[in-house]
Design an enzyme around this catalytic site. Sequence first.
Site, short mmCIF file in Angstrom:
data_model
loop_
_atom_site.label_atom_id
_atom_site.label_comp_id
_atom_site.label_asym_id
_atom_site.label_seq_id
_atom_site.Cartn_x
_atom_site.Cartn_y
_atom_site.Cartn_z
N ARG A 239 32.49 39.54 38.85
CA ARG A 239 33.38 40.27 39.73
C ARG A 239 32.29 41.28 40.17
O ARG A 239 31.89 42.15 39.31
CB ARG A 239 34.49 41.11 39.29
CG ARG A 239 35.61 39.87 38.99
CD ARG A 239 36.25 39.18 40.21
NE ARG A 239 37.39 38.23 40.00
CZ ARG A 239 37.14 37.02 39.91
NH1 ARG A 239 35.72 36.48 40.00
NH2 ARG A 239 38.22 36.33 39.77
N GLU A 268 34.77 42.50 49.42
CA GLU A 268 34.55 41.10 50.02
C GLU A 268 35.61 40.83 51.13
O GLU A 268 36.72 41.09 50.99
CB GLU A 268 34.61 39.92 48.65
CG GLU A 268 33.77 40.19 47.74
CD GLU A 268 34.04 39.20 46.52
OE1 GLU A 268 34.80 38.26 46.50
OE2 GLU A 268 33.15 39.08 45.50
N HIS A 287 30.31 34.55 47.07
CA HIS A 287 31.22 33.89 46.15
C HIS A 287 31.63 32.58 45.77
O HIS A 287 32.90 32.35 46.13
CB HIS A 287 32.77 34.99 46.05
CG HIS A 287 33.65 35.01 45.02
ND1 HIS A 287 34.36 36.29 44.84
CD2 HIS A 287 33.62 34.41 43.96
CE1 HIS A 287 35.29 35.93 43.57
NE2 HIS A 287 34.71 34.81 43.08
C1 DGY Z 1 37.22 32.76 39.40
O1 DGY Z 1 37.72 31.56 39.26
O2 DGY Z 1 37.67 33.57 39.25
C2 DGY Z 1 36.29 32.66 40.74
O3 DGY Z 1 35.79 33.88 40.90
C3 DGY Z 1 36.94 31.84 42.07
O4 DGY Z 1 36.41 30.87 41.58
#
Ligand code: DGY
Length: 328
Positions: A239, A268, A287
């Site tokens: 993240r 984002e 992402h």
């Molecule tokens: C998640 O699954 O947390 C990702 O960041 C999106 O696939």
Amino acid sequence: MSKPKVYVTRRLPGEAMDLLYQRTQVTVWGEDAVPPPKEVIKREVADAEGLISLVTDPIDAEVMDAAPKLRVISNYAVGYDNIDIPAATARGIVVTHTPGVLTETVADFTFALILAAARRVVEADRFTREGKWKSWEPMLFLGQDVYGATLGLVGLGRIGSAVARRAKGFNMRVLYYDVVRREDLERELGLEFTDLPTLLRESDFVSIHTPLTPETRHLIGAKELNLMKPTAILINTARGPIVDTIALAHALRERRIWAAGIDVFETEPVPPDHPLLQLDNVVVAPHIASASIATRTKMALLAVENLLSVLEGRVPPHPVNPEAMGKR
Ligand code: DGY
């Protein structure tokens, strides 16, 4: 019996949508590239019993209060930092997520970023296309070796350990730091448990695999980047807010670290004028670490199974707050 009303904040891949159309009265946000504004979500959940949300949708107490009948929020992601879990639990709303099905795909992409950043793949691609290649040169695009290097994993959950398994194939020394020590994996994979400063000082690659929590927000800032080797590479597929990206851009510009591979950003989509995007020694992606056709399809089916389980009175495969079950 009438079918439960469900709102889905984006069209999902594969057969998942068919299942929703068969078993629920579903409304779907019509655009793929833009998330629904909060006001739209609030309006759509006003009489919904189920919601399928994405990492792009902040689902807070305000949204939940607009949804008096809501019983389940099924997040189409393993991470659920976009949802206020205590607020959901207090209202008896079950939150679910999609762990497991994306582990190997995200670990693959982590290695894609490790290799791309170390061997300057994107810079070299751009250079070749732009017609700048004049001759084979001893010094052209010199990078860092991955094979035999030291990898530091910040977080050794499902994805961190899948990255560790791949690293063994590259004969890497693997260090890890986590709040939970995994002696079983240390034995099985030959991993070394360290504190964070030691990991940062000794690693050639530092890869982040921890969830975003109040404790991990800006876990990697200027002080931590200063501990890293000048030849080290930082990878983030977890993240964005775990890394202070302004501090990271400084460290990269001043060559205090060598490169970075970044799939997730503090904001984002990342604005095109973000300092990180001005640098050649950063490989970036929007992402997409879990974005293989097979995995996104499995995530969709799991998100739908989580949702339908709660709506149809079964225990969902992956509840985040099981204590909320049966309260609404
Ligand atoms: C998640 O699954 O947390 C990702 O960041 C999106 O696939």
